[in-house]
Design a protein around this motif. Structure first.
Motif, PDB file in Angstrom:
ATOM      1  N   ILE A 481       0.866  -1.184   0.000  1.00 23.71           N
ATOM      2  CA  ILE A 481       0.000   0.000   0.000  1.00 23.71           C
ATOM      3  C   ILE A 481       0.900   1.231   0.000  1.00 23.71           C
ATOM      4  O   ILE A 481       1.789   1.366   0.859  1.00 23.71           O
ATOM      5  CB  ILE A 481      -0.925   0.035   1.223  1.00 23.71           C
ATOM      6  CG1 ILE A 481      -1.775  -1.229   1.298  1.00 23.71           C
ATOM      7  CG2 ILE A 481      -1.826   1.261   1.163  1.00 23.71           C
ATOM      8  CD1 ILE A 481      -2.710  -1.251   2.477  1.00 23.71           C
ATOM      9  N   TYR A 482       0.644   2.131  -0.958  1.00 25.25           N
ATOM     10  CA  TYR A 482       1.435   3.354  -1.092  1.00 25.25           C
ATOM     11  C   TYR A 482       0.517   4.566  -0.978  1.00 25.25           C
ATOM     12  O   TYR A 482      -0.697   4.485  -1.194  1.00 25.25           O
ATOM     13  CB  TYR A 482       2.165   3.393  -2.438  1.00 25.25           C
ATOM     14  CG  TYR A 482       3.107   2.246  -2.672  1.00 25.25           C
ATOM     15  CD1 TYR A 482       4.370   2.240  -2.087  1.00 25.25           C
ATOM     16  CD2 TYR A 482       2.750   1.171  -3.484  1.00 25.25           C
ATOM     17  CE1 TYR A 482       5.256   1.187  -2.304  1.00 25.25           C
ATOM     18  CE2 TYR A 482       3.615   0.124  -3.711  1.00 25.25           C
ATOM     19  CZ  TYR A 482       4.869   0.129  -3.116  1.00 25.25           C
ATOM     20  OH  TYR A 482       5.737  -0.913  -3.335  1.00 25.25           O
ATOM     21  N   HIS A 483       1.135   5.724  -0.662  1.00 22.52           N
ATOM     22  CA  HIS A 483       0.413   6.996  -0.591  1.00 22.52           C
ATOM     23  C   HIS A 483       1.137   8.032  -1.429  1.00 22.52           C
ATOM     24  O   HIS A 483       2.376   8.088  -1.464  1.00 22.52           O
ATOM     25  CB  HIS A 483       0.324   7.500   0.854  1.00 22.52           C
ATOM     26  CG  HIS A 483      -0.243   8.890   0.964  1.00 22.52           C
ATOM     27  ND1 HIS A 483       0.549  10.024   1.068  1.00 22.52           N
ATOM     28  CD2 HIS A 483      -1.529   9.329   0.949  1.00 22.52           C
ATOM     29  CE1 HIS A 483      -0.220  11.092   1.132  1.00 22.52           C
ATOM     30  NE2 HIS A 483      -1.484  10.698   1.066  1.00 22.52           N
ATOM     31  N   TRP A 545      -3.404  10.612   6.154  1.00 22.87           N
ATOM     32  CA  TRP A 545      -3.456  11.841   5.373  1.00 22.87           C
ATOM     33  C   TRP A 545      -4.460  11.682   4.237  1.00 22.87           C
ATOM     34  O   TRP A 545      -4.692  10.580   3.754  1.00 22.87           O
ATOM     35  CB  TRP A 545      -2.087  12.153   4.752  1.00 22.87           C
ATOM     36  CG  TRP A 545      -0.935  11.982   5.686  1.00 22.87           C
ATOM     37  CD1 TRP A 545      -0.502  12.852   6.633  1.00 22.87           C
ATOM     38  CD2 TRP A 545      -0.056  10.845   5.750  1.00 22.87           C
ATOM     39  NE1 TRP A 545       0.587  12.343   7.296  1.00 22.87           N
ATOM     40  CE2 TRP A 545       0.884  11.110   6.778  1.00 22.87           C
ATOM     41  CE3 TRP A 545       0.026   9.634   5.074  1.00 22.87           C
ATOM     42  CZ2 TRP A 545       1.884  10.213   7.117  1.00 22.87           C
ATOM     43  CZ3 TRP A 545       1.017   8.742   5.397  1.00 22.87           C
ATOM     44  CH2 TRP A 545       1.932   9.028   6.415  1.00 22.87           C
ATOM     45  N   PRO A 546      -5.045  12.773   3.777  1.00 21.86           N
ATOM     46  CA  PRO A 546      -5.826  12.714   2.537  1.00 21.86           C
ATOM     47  C   PRO A 546      -4.886  12.548   1.354  1.00 21.86           C
ATOM     48  O   PRO A 546      -3.666  12.676   1.480  1.00 21.86           O
ATOM     49  CB  PRO A 546      -6.555  14.068   2.518  1.00 21.86           C
ATOM     50  CG  PRO A 546      -5.685  14.968   3.341  1.00 21.86           C
ATOM     51  CD  PRO A 546      -5.053  14.111   4.402  1.00 21.86           C
ATOM     52  N   GLY A 547      -5.440  12.263   0.211  1.00 17.55           N
ATOM     53  CA  GLY A 547      -4.612  12.091  -0.976  1.00 17.55           C
ATOM     54  C   GLY A 547      -4.991  10.830  -1.716  1.00 17.55           C
ATOM     55  O   GLY A 547      -6.148  10.383  -1.696  1.00 17.55           O
ATOM     56  N   PHE A 548      -3.977  10.233  -2.350  1.00 17.41           N
ATOM     57  CA  PHE A 548      -4.211   9.074  -3.218  1.00 17.41           C
ATOM     58  C   PHE A 548      -3.461   7.868  -2.668  1.00 17.41           C
ATOM     59  O   PHE A 548      -2.241   7.921  -2.449  1.00 17.41           O
ATOM     60  CB  PHE A 548      -3.765   9.375  -4.644  1.00 17.41           C
ATOM     61  CG  PHE A 548      -4.490  10.552  -5.254  1.00 17.41           C
ATOM     62  CD1 PHE A 548      -5.676  10.365  -5.940  1.00 17.41           C
ATOM     63  CD2 PHE A 548      -3.988  11.836  -5.123  1.00 17.41           C
ATOM     64  CE1 PHE A 548      -6.353  11.447  -6.493  1.00 17.41           C
ATOM     65  CE2 PHE A 548      -4.656  12.920  -5.670  1.00 17.41           C
ATOM     66  CZ  PHE A 548      -5.844  12.726  -6.349  1.00 17.41           C
ATOM     67  N   TYR A 549      -4.203   6.793  -2.462  1.00 20.50           N
ATOM     68  CA  TYR A 549      -3.616   5.551  -1.968  1.00 20.50           C
ATOM     69  C   TYR A 549      -3.657   4.517  -3.084  1.00 20.50           C
ATOM     70  O   TYR A 549      -4.651   4.405  -3.816  1.00 20.50           O
ATOM     71  CB  TYR A 549      -4.364   5.037  -0.740  1.00 20.50           C
ATOM     72  CG  TYR A 549      -4.088   5.865   0.495  1.00 20.50           C
ATOM     73  CD1 TYR A 549      -3.181   5.433   1.460  1.00 20.50           C
ATOM     74  CD2 TYR A 549      -4.721   7.088   0.703  1.00 20.50           C
ATOM     75  CE1 TYR A 549      -2.914   6.191   2.597  1.00 20.50           C
ATOM     76  CE2 TYR A 549      -4.467   7.855   1.832  1.00 20.50           C
ATOM     77  CZ  TYR A 549      -3.557   7.398   2.766  1.00 20.50           C
ATOM     78  OH  TYR A 549      -3.298   8.154   3.888  1.00 20.50           O
ATOM     79  N   ILE A 550      -2.566   3.783  -3.206  1.00 24.70           N
ATOM     80  CA  ILE A 550      -2.431   2.791  -4.277  1.00 24.70           C
ATOM     81  C   ILE A 550      -2.230   1.428  -3.645  1.00 24.70           C
ATOM     82  O   ILE A 550      -1.262   1.206  -2.905  1.00 24.70           O
ATOM     83  CB  ILE A 550      -1.249   3.126  -5.203  1.00 24.70           C
ATOM     84  CG1 ILE A 550      -1.444   4.516  -5.827  1.00 24.70           C
ATOM     85  CG2 ILE A 550      -1.107   2.064  -6.294  1.00 24.70           C
ATOM     86  CD1 ILE A 550      -0.245   4.995  -6.619  1.00 24.70           C
ATOM     87  N   LEU A 551      -3.163   0.523  -3.925  1.00 28.12           N
ATOM     88  CA  LEU A 551      -3.031  -0.872  -3.499  1.00 28.12           C
ATOM     89  C   LEU A 551      -2.376  -1.644  -4.634  1.00 28.12           C
ATOM     90  O   LEU A 551      -2.832  -1.574  -5.789  1.00 28.12           O
ATOM     91  CB  LEU A 551      -4.383  -1.472  -3.161  1.00 28.12           C
ATOM     92  CG  LEU A 551      -4.954  -1.218  -1.755  1.00 28.12           C
ATOM     93  CD1 LEU A 551      -5.096   0.260  -1.465  1.00 28.12           C
ATOM     94  CD2 LEU A 551      -6.276  -1.930  -1.559  1.00 28.12           C
TER      95      LEU A 551
END
Length: 617
Positions: A481-483, A545-551
């Motif tokens: 999981i990345y942000h 944090w808000p933003g974009f998370y990548i599974l």
């Protein structure tokens, strides 16, 4: 309007009884409205909506039956016109009603069959005078004259009723005789016993037409599937004997057979994966058939009619593995079959060691459950069942199971996880038309070396919860999981992947650009998780944090060979074999508000759906 943590809103039914019709003032309008707004119920929105509509439609139909019954009573009395009601003079007491046409106060107290019996509130009862009650009693006695004056063949022996059927009013007794006679004249095949016919009549409030319809459907179903011979022909597979955490255990204080289900210890997903839906259905049907047989035996032993059983459900150990959606939907379909063919068999449901949030959930579910059915549910949180007013009020202390603090050894299996070696492949399940793997809420993805599959989730509010549930169908993968603060570019489609492997296209998406630098353009928020073929993984991540998370699901590379040693031929062949095949995962993800996640966890929502489904038993 009520607000609940799971974002389910509903309006209480609005009833308007005495609105004058706008086009004809001699007509009286009746309106009944309700609304249901389900924003989030953890994937079960459609199930809740269907059950709510079913209950509401049943309520409307019952109200219509009552109104039609009243109108028929008026016609039988020769009354074709009811003058408009006007309030009595304040200076004089209201005249004593002498007929149905003199006062609307008589209408709620007309003779009502059990199908139309509705309890009045205390205020409504107080508003009816003693004289009106006496008149209503007289009318009820008159309405039963025809039944009481019937021939001996139209009646049942009083001792037989008391011994095998229980208390029946003359009207109920007449319904039973008429339906049994109709079956004898028209139905080809085995005629069920009076106790069985009576269950269907009670399930439809002694409405003969409706009871006859569902009973005939059930008899046809039993014949098609040879259910009458199920106990003699069905043998439970060993996996059920070892891992199905349910079984019969003596009886309660009322003589009802007692069934214990340790739901929290059951591996629902493992059982479905190992057996398929058909075997589970037959096992559940055999339980119900055994319950009917035990009711007959207990009727003989205790000398009084026992037509239903008690179910004790232990929720200790309930967790996220119970949420597997295909398994839940398979169980709901099984319960639907049971509900249609074994009505009025659940006498009491004891729920023990319920989670602390269960009272909140019960507040949500209970409005959809009939009042008579709600009385069957007894819920104990924690260890409350051990004190006064607890389990000992319904079960003798000598037979309380050992795992509940009693001294009686219980033969119900302890359960545990079903070994994955017992799982059947997706192809084997599909060959049986049990497509549990192809539920629409799950998505599939192919993963190649150098071509991971990635899923983008945009988070607006910090402290939201990202949840996931995926199965590794083939190969070994690494889950990350990345942000990122910026949105990735639209998914690219490379004509060729690494090592000349063709890109799989629609079921493989890559979002992280090769020019991005880890720690600068995006960051890792969870430690990498290596998952082997056949594993099932459930988890959650609270976003900071808000933003974009990548599974990301990534191909698991084989360990590199040491530079000082030559690779073995077997290692090279194994590496080539793994590299030449793609990995496959099936996954489901959902984003929850932190408050919802804390108050109502997945396991409780699962039990809510099951509770809604069994409420009509």
């Amino acid at each position: 309007m009520c607000h609940y943590p799971v974002n389910v809103k509903y309006n209480v039914y609005l009833c308007v009884y005495v609105q004058v019709h706008p086009e004809n003032e001699d007509w009286t309008c009746f309106e009944q409205t309700a609304s249901l707004d389900i924003k989030s119920f953890f994937g079960f929105e459609s199930t809740v909506e269907k059950i709510a509509m079913k209950q509401y439609a049943s309520s409307i139909n019952k109200g219509k039956e009552i109104i039609e019954y009243y109108l028929k009573e008026l016609e039988d009395e020769g009354i074709t016109h009811v003058p408009r009601w006007s309030p009595p003079s304040l200076s004089l007491p209201p005249p004593r009603p002498t007929s149905l046409s003199t006062s609307p106060l008589d209408l709620p107290k007309l003779v009502v069959t059990p199908a139309a019996s509705i309890p009045l509130t205390a205020n409504a009862e107080d508003s009816i005078s003693q004289e009106a009650k006496q008149d209503s009693s007289a009318l009820q006695a008159d309405s039963l004259t025809e039944i009481l004056a019937g021939t001996p063949e139209d009646k049942l022996d009083a001792d037989y009723i008391k011994r095998y059927l229980g208390d029946l009013t003359p009207m109920q007794e007449s319904c039973l005789i008429r339906l049994r006679k109709w079956l004898q004249e028209t139905h080809k095949g085995k005629i069920p016993k009076d106790e069985h016919i009576l269950r269907f009549l009670r399930a439809r409030d002694f409405n003969i037409d409706k009871a006859r319809e569902i009973l005939c459907q059930s008899l046809t179903w039993r014949k098609q599937h040879q259910v009458d011979y199920l106990l003699e022909t069905w043998s439970s597979p060993q996996v059920l004997q070892d891992y199905y955490t349910g079984g019969w255990h003596h009886h309660d204080r009322d003589g009802r057979p007692l069934y214990i289900l340790r739901l929290g210890q059951m591996d629902t997903k493992g059982l479905v994966r190992a057996l398929g839906e058909e075997s589970l259905l037959r096992h559940v049907l055999s339980i119900n058939e055994e319950g009917l047989r035990r009711c007959e035996e207990n009727t003989k032993v205790f000398g009084r009619p026992i037509s239903c059983w008690t179910c004790l459900v232990d929720l200790e150990g309930l967790n996220m593995r119970h949420l597997w959606r295909p398994g839940v939907k398979a169980l709901l379909r099984i319960i639907e079959v049971v509900e249609a063919n074994y009505p009025e068999t659940l006498g009491r449901l004891l729920i023990l060691r319920a989670p602390r949030v269960f009272p909140v959930l019960w507040t949500l579910v209970s409005p959809f459950i009939d009042e008579n059915t709600r009385k069957k549910f007894l819920i104990y949180a924690g260890n409350d069942y051990q004190g006064p007013g607890g389990l000992v009020d319904y079960i003798d202390k000598e037979i309380i199971p050992d795992f509940l603090g009693g001294e009686c050894m219980c033969e119900v299996p302890e359960g545990g996880l079903v070994p994955k070696s017992m799982y059947r492949t997706a192809e084997e399940l599909e060959n049986e038309d049990v497509r549990l793997w192809t539920e629409t809420i799950y998505q599939s993805a192919s993963i190649f070396k150098g071509a991971p599959h990635e899923l983008l989730i945009e988070i607006i509010d910090a402290s939201s919860v990202i949840t996931w549930d995926f199965d590794v169908c083939k190969g070994d993968i690494v889950f990350n999981i990345y942000h990122s603060k910026r949105a990735p570019q639209p998914p690219r489609k490379d004509p060729l992947g690494a090592h000349g492997i063709t890109s799989p296209g629609g079921n493989n998406v890559q979002l992280i650009d090769k020019s991005w630098t880890l720690g600068q353009d995006y960051s890792m928020v969870e430690s990498p998780l290596t998952c082997k073929e056949g594993e099932s993984v459930q988890g959650s991540h609270i976003t900071r944090w808000p933003g974009f998370y990548i599974l990301q699901w990534k191909f698991h590379n084989m360990p590199a060979c040491s530079s000082t040693n030559l690779p073995r031929v077997d290692d090279v062949l194994a590496t080539l074999q793994v590299s030449s095949h793609k990995c496959k995962v099936m996954y489901y993800t959902e984003v929850l508000g932190s408050e919802d996640f804390r108050l109502v966890n997945f396991s409780v929502c699962l039990f809510a759906s099951l509770l809604l489904a069994i409420c009509s038993f």
